[in-house]
Scaffold this active site. Structure first.
Site, PDB file in Angstrom:
ATOM      1  N   THR A 139     -56.625  22.115 -66.271  1.00 36.39           N
ATOM      2  CA  THR A 139     -55.697  21.791 -65.219  1.00 36.39           C
ATOM      3  C   THR A 139     -55.613  23.055 -64.212  1.00 36.39           C
ATOM      4  O   THR A 139     -56.048  24.255 -64.689  1.00 36.39           O
ATOM      5  CB  THR A 139     -54.420  21.872 -66.027  1.00 36.39           C
ATOM      6  OG1 THR A 139     -53.243  21.839 -64.827  1.00 36.39           O
ATOM      7  CG2 THR A 139     -53.969  22.979 -66.717  1.00 36.39           C
ATOM      8  N   ASP A 140     -55.063  22.886 -63.077  1.00 38.29           N
ATOM      9  CA  ASP A 140     -54.946  23.954 -62.059  1.00 38.29           C
ATOM     10  C   ASP A 140     -53.631  24.674 -62.365  1.00 38.29           C
ATOM     11  O   ASP A 140     -53.685  25.889 -61.804  1.00 38.29           O
ATOM     12  CB  ASP A 140     -54.773  23.500 -60.572  1.00 38.29           C
ATOM     13  CG  ASP A 140     -53.499  22.547 -60.550  1.00 38.29           C
ATOM     14  OD1 ASP A 140     -52.599  22.241 -61.381  1.00 38.29           O
ATOM     15  OD2 ASP A 140     -53.369  21.960 -59.134  1.00 38.29           O
ATOM     16  N   GLU A 141     -52.822  24.351 -63.300  1.00 38.20           N
ATOM     17  CA  GLU A 141     -51.769  25.299 -63.875  1.00 38.20           C
ATOM     18  C   GLU A 141     -52.092  26.523 -64.309  1.00 38.20           C
ATOM     19  O   GLU A 141     -51.296  27.397 -64.481  1.00 38.20           O
ATOM     20  CB  GLU A 141     -50.966  24.503 -64.739  1.00 38.20           C
ATOM     21  CG  GLU A 141     -50.268  23.261 -64.110  1.00 38.20           C
ATOM     22  CD  GLU A 141     -49.300  22.371 -64.648  1.00 38.20           C
ATOM     23  OE1 GLU A 141     -48.497  23.018 -65.603  1.00 38.20           O
ATOM     24  OE2 GLU A 141     -49.086  21.131 -64.721  1.00 38.20           O
ATOM     25  N   TYR A 164     -47.600  25.641 -71.825  1.00 39.69           N
ATOM     26  CA  TYR A 164     -48.777  24.763 -71.655  1.00 39.69           C
ATOM     27  C   TYR A 164     -49.722  25.322 -71.030  1.00 39.69           C
ATOM     28  O   TYR A 164     -50.978  25.125 -71.349  1.00 39.69           O
ATOM     29  CB  TYR A 164     -48.155  23.425 -70.649  1.00 39.69           C
ATOM     30  CG  TYR A 164     -49.253  22.273 -70.137  1.00 39.69           C
ATOM     31  CD1 TYR A 164     -50.080  21.892 -70.897  1.00 39.69           C
ATOM     32  CD2 TYR A 164     -49.554  22.456 -68.824  1.00 39.69           C
ATOM     33  CE1 TYR A 164     -51.152  21.156 -70.639  1.00 39.69           C
ATOM     34  CE2 TYR A 164     -50.486  21.580 -68.129  1.00 39.69           C
ATOM     35  CZ  TYR A 164     -51.343  20.904 -69.322  1.00 39.69           C
ATOM     36  OH  TYR A 164     -52.335  20.333 -68.787  1.00 39.69           O
ATOM     37  N   LYS A 168     -53.817  26.044 -72.117  1.00 35.04           N
ATOM     38  CA  LYS A 168     -55.011  25.376 -71.650  1.00 35.04           C
ATOM     39  C   LYS A 168     -55.856  26.654 -71.191  1.00 35.04           C
ATOM     40  O   LYS A 168     -57.006  26.490 -71.078  1.00 35.04           O
ATOM     41  CB  LYS A 168     -54.530  24.589 -70.304  1.00 35.04           C
ATOM     42  CG  LYS A 168     -53.926  23.312 -70.759  1.00 35.04           C
ATOM     43  CD  LYS A 168     -54.707  22.184 -71.578  1.00 35.04           C
ATOM     44  CE  LYS A 168     -55.889  21.674 -70.610  1.00 35.04           C
ATOM     45  NZ  LYS A 168     -56.455  20.486 -71.491  1.00 35.04           N
TER      46      LYS A 168
HETATM   47  P1  NAD Z   1     -51.564  12.635 -72.394  1.00 38.50           P
HETATM   48  O1  NAD Z   1     -50.479  13.303 -72.881  1.00 38.50           O
HETATM   49  O2  NAD Z   1     -51.106  11.354 -71.646  1.00 38.50           O
HETATM   50  O3  NAD Z   1     -52.690  12.278 -73.534  1.00 38.50           O
HETATM   51  C1  NAD Z   1     -53.166  13.295 -74.346  1.00 38.50           C
HETATM   52  C2  NAD Z   1     -53.672  12.438 -75.512  1.00 38.50           C
HETATM   53  O4  NAD Z   1     -54.297  13.281 -76.460  1.00 38.50           O
HETATM   54  C3  NAD Z   1     -52.870  11.536 -76.030  1.00 38.50           C
HETATM   55  O5  NAD Z   1     -53.542  10.427 -76.358  1.00 38.50           O
HETATM   56  C4  NAD Z   1     -52.777  12.195 -77.539  1.00 38.50           C
HETATM   57  O6  NAD Z   1     -52.278  11.151 -78.543  1.00 38.50           O
HETATM   58  C5  NAD Z   1     -53.780  12.688 -77.811  1.00 38.50           C
HETATM   59  N1  NAD Z   1     -53.914  14.033 -78.725  1.00 38.50           N
HETATM   60  C6  NAD Z   1     -52.796  14.918 -78.472  1.00 38.50           C
HETATM   61  N2  NAD Z   1     -52.884  15.926 -79.471  1.00 38.50           N
HETATM   62  C7  NAD Z   1     -54.210  15.659 -80.266  1.00 38.50           C
HETATM   63  C8  NAD Z   1     -54.916  16.328 -81.419  1.00 38.50           C
HETATM   64  N3  NAD Z   1     -54.410  17.121 -81.936  1.00 38.50           N
HETATM   65  N4  NAD Z   1     -55.957  15.383 -81.771  1.00 38.50           N
HETATM   66  C9  NAD Z   1     -56.496  14.219 -81.154  1.00 38.50           C
HETATM   67  N5  NAD Z   1     -55.719  13.823 -80.069  1.00 38.50           N
HETATM   68  C10 NAD Z   1     -54.643  14.445 -79.743  1.00 38.50           C
HETATM   69  O7  NAD Z   1     -52.337  13.721 -71.280  1.00 38.50           O
HETATM   70  P2  NAD Z   1     -53.209  13.236 -70.067  1.00 38.50           P
HETATM   71  O8  NAD Z   1     -52.384  13.602 -68.796  1.00 38.50           O
HETATM   72  O9  NAD Z   1     -54.060  12.084 -70.176  1.00 38.50           O
HETATM   73  O10 NAD Z   1     -54.026  14.689 -69.909  1.00 38.50           O
HETATM   74  C11 NAD Z   1     -55.610  14.528 -70.409  1.00 38.50           C
HETATM   75  C12 NAD Z   1     -56.131  15.922 -70.153  1.00 38.50           C
HETATM   76  O11 NAD Z   1     -56.113  16.292 -68.836  1.00 38.50           O
HETATM   77  C13 NAD Z   1     -55.480  17.088 -70.803  1.00 38.50           C
HETATM   78  O12 NAD Z   1     -56.236  18.054 -71.529  1.00 38.50           O
HETATM   79  C14 NAD Z   1     -54.744  17.684 -69.834  1.00 38.50           C
HETATM   80  O13 NAD Z   1     -54.261  19.221 -70.021  1.00 38.50           O
HETATM   81  C15 NAD Z   1     -55.532  17.387 -68.749  1.00 38.50           C
HETATM   82  N6  NAD Z   1     -54.895  17.474 -67.410  1.00 38.50           N
HETATM   83  C16 NAD Z   1     -54.193  16.357 -66.996  1.00 38.50           C
HETATM   84  C17 NAD Z   1     -53.527  16.356 -65.713  1.00 38.50           C
HETATM   85  C18 NAD Z   1     -52.483  15.398 -65.344  1.00 38.50           C
HETATM   86  O14 NAD Z   1     -51.872  15.391 -64.168  1.00 38.50           O
HETATM   87  N7  NAD Z   1     -51.960  14.359 -66.548  1.00 38.50           N
HETATM   88  C19 NAD Z   1     -53.854  17.338 -64.799  1.00 38.50           C
HETATM   89  C20 NAD Z   1     -54.660  18.421 -65.145  1.00 38.50           C
HETATM   90  C21 NAD Z   1     -55.374  18.259 -66.459  1.00 38.50           C
HETATM   91  P1  TYD Z   2     -44.645  16.847 -64.227  1.00 40.68           P
HETATM   92  O1  TYD Z   2     -45.033  15.412 -63.636  1.00 40.68           O
HETATM   93  O2  TYD Z   2     -43.807  17.087 -65.396  1.00 40.68           O
HETATM   94  O3  TYD Z   2     -46.087  17.272 -63.910  1.00 40.68           O
HETATM   95  P2  TYD Z   2     -46.292  19.204 -64.102  1.00 40.68           P
HETATM   96  O4  TYD Z   2     -45.155  19.926 -64.293  1.00 40.68           O
HETATM   97  O5  TYD Z   2     -47.396  19.539 -64.697  1.00 40.68           O
HETATM   98  O6  TYD Z   2     -46.512  19.654 -62.446  1.00 40.68           O
HETATM   99  O7  TYD Z   2     -43.613  17.364 -62.777  1.00 40.68           O
HETATM  100  C1  TYD Z   2     -44.147  17.371 -61.546  1.00 40.68           C
HETATM  101  C2  TYD Z   2     -43.220  18.051 -60.849  1.00 40.68           C
HETATM  102  O8  TYD Z   2     -42.073  17.040 -60.696  1.00 40.68           O
HETATM  103  C3  TYD Z   2     -42.598  19.305 -61.229  1.00 40.68           C
HETATM  104  O9  TYD Z   2     -42.504  20.275 -60.216  1.00 40.68           O
HETATM  105  C4  TYD Z   2     -41.528  19.179 -61.890  1.00 40.68           C
HETATM  106  C5  TYD Z   2     -40.788  18.010 -61.188  1.00 40.68           C
HETATM  107  N1  TYD Z   2     -40.061  17.034 -62.003  1.00 40.68           N
HETATM  108  C6  TYD Z   2     -38.715  16.776 -61.542  1.00 40.68           C
HETATM  109  O10 TYD Z   2     -38.283  17.078 -60.595  1.00 40.68           O
HETATM  110  N2  TYD Z   2     -38.124  15.914 -62.243  1.00 40.68           N
HETATM  111  C7  TYD Z   2     -38.543  15.021 -63.584  1.00 40.68           C
HETATM  112  O11 TYD Z   2     -38.042  14.542 -63.957  1.00 40.68           O
HETATM  113  C8  TYD Z   2     -39.953  15.532 -63.936  1.00 40.68           C
HETATM  114  C9  TYD Z   2     -40.562  14.990 -65.213  1.00 40.68           C
HETATM  115  C10 TYD Z   2     -40.749  16.562 -63.338  1.00 40.68           C
END
Ligand code: NAD
Ligand code: TYD
Length: 361
Positions: A139-141, A164, A168
């Site tokens: 992630t960019d975070e 988080y 990461k």
């Molecule tokens: P998500 O939370 O929707 O899914 C995560 C999955 O991992 C789930 O199916 C969960 O059951 C599984 N999991 C959790 N712990 C586990 C373990 N110990 N062993 C095996 N499986 C396990 O997450 P996502 O949004 O699909 O994100 C996927 C990846 O992308 C992550 O690594 C996240 O850090 C990265 N990412 C996500 C975003 C985003 O916006 N969603 C952005 C940047 C990076």
């Molecule tokens: P989120 O979807 O949790 O992603 P991330 O924290 O990884 O960026 O949140 C996106 C943005 O929205 C973040 O600035 C937090 C804000 N947010 C709200 O304002 N209300 C909400 O209920 C949630 C879940 C997030």
């Protein structure tokens, strides 16, 4: 020209949001590859998302924990993976504030276990690796928080600010340490906020759509001025495909949607779309917005300069935010039953503890 040809693929976290979309994207495209999805099925995982892939004969689901070394090693022995797409993680910042250790365990220890097993399975006696590859999705975070200007790029120093993000960052450092120490054939990508189908409604976009549909309050943290860069999940999937097959070993790419919006702006767009789709007068759902107490340590702005990926690997996103949000609203409204399974209680409990009782700003 591809530098890696995936044949036997392990996807971790494939029952989650991005993993589900990635498997739906790749299984029909990589027609000579087989896929194993290793997922612990936490509250965020739904193996049923992928039922339609079972008829392909090239997809198998395995429930298990990436931090369970024996289990992971047995899967490598059985399948001889050529490719790992590592997505399994605890992924929600708010939950990491409540329970940081779960994030360290899965994101740091789990990644270390996968790396260690893959290294052992893949390294020949002479220390070399064949045509195998580990893609770490991050992630960019990890780069911290921007002010009103500036962008992250591949040279930005790490400055994670939530549990988080720190977990990461730890996993990214482990991947690079394996590349540097063992010449382990890994690539990394750090992307901006994804949106699209199958996202668990603890994250902003599905939360807003579902709350608006049900006439529930829409919580906006602080003043809603925080900014995120939004990437449609299918664009992210095409970027992963491009990077894992063509990026040089050891390289990192940042993946941007190129669509920065303040949270309040984004929420307004979504609420208007929901009103349009449900035949409500525009503005009806905007009345549901409630400004709530801010997230502790809330990063102000994320923005990515994704030009290296464009220049080196000729990848760019294809969906505008306007189009992507419209499709996403349509998907959630057409799939309201998607969460109607026993785990939905976890979501209701989450809403009760975090949102319903959250003080107004
Ligand atoms: P998500 O939370 O929707 O899914 C995560 C999955 O991992 C789930 O199916 C969960 O059951 C599984 N999991 C959790 N712990 C586990 C373990 N110990 N062993 C095996 N499986 C396990 O997450 P996502 O949004 O699909 O994100 C996927 C990846 O992308 C992550 O690594 C996240 O850090 C990265 N990412 C996500 C975003 C985003 O916006 N969603 C952005 C940047 C990076
Ligand atoms: P989120 O979807 O949790 O992603 P991330 O924290 O990884 O960026 O949140 C996106 C943005 O929205 C973040 O600035 C937090 C804000 N947010 C709200 O304002 N209300 C909400 O209920 C949630 C879940 C997030």
């Amino acid at each position: 020209m591809p530098v890696h040809h995936p044949r036997r693929v392990l996807v971790t976290g494939g029952a989650g949001f991005i993993g589900t979309n990635l498997l739906h994207y790749l299984v029909p495209r990589w027609t000579d590859a087989s896929f194993v999805n290793l997922d612990a099925v936490t509250y965020a995982g739904r193996p049923s998302n992928l039922r339609s892939l079972e008829t392909s004969g090239r997809y198998r689901f395995e429930q298990g924990d990436i931090a369970d070394r024996e289990r992971v090693a047995a899967l490598f022995d059985e399948h001889g993976f050529t490719t790992v797409l590592h997505l399994a993680a605890e992924s929600h910042v708010d939950r990491s504030i409540l329970d940081p250790l779960a994030f360290v365990r899965t994101n740091v220890l789990g990644t270390a276990v996968l790396l260690d097993v893959a290294r052992g399975a893949w390294q020949s006696a002479d220390g070399s690796y064949g045509d195998v590859r580990f893609h770490h999705v991050s992630t960019d975070e990890v780069f911290g928080s921007l002010g009103d200007t500036g962008m992250f790029d591949e040279t930005t120093p790490y400055d994670p600010r939530s549990p988080y993000a720190a977990s990461k960052a730890g996993s990214d450092h482990l991947v690079r340490a394996f590349v540097n120490t063992y010449r382990f054939p890994a690539v990394l990508s750090n992307c901006s906020n994804n949106y699209g189908p199958y996202q668990y409604p603890e994250k902003l976009i599905p939360l807003v759509i579902l709350n608006a549909f049900h006439g529930r309050e829409v919580p906006v943290y602080g003043t809603g001025s925080n900014v995120r860069d939004w990437l449609h999940v299918e664009d992210h999937c095409s970027a992963i495909e491009r990077i894992v097959t063509t990026a040089p070993t050891g390289s990192t790419y940042l993946v941007s949607g190129g669509e920065e919006r303040s949270n309040l702006e984004l929420v307004g767009l979504l609420l208007d779309l929901v009103d349009d789709r449900l035949g409500r007068p525009r503005g009806t759902s905007r009345r549901l917005i409630r400004f709530v107490l801010d997230r502790p340590g809330h990063d102000f702005r994320y923005a990515i300069d994704g030009s290296r990926l464009v220049a080196d690997l000729a990848w760019s996103p294809t969906r505008s935010l306007e189009r992507g949000l419209g499709e996403t609203v349509d998907w959630y409204l057409a799939n309201l039953g998607w969460l109607d399974d026993p785990q939905d209680e976890s979501y209701r409990a989450w809403v009760r503890t975090v949102y319903a009782d959250r003080p107004s700003a």
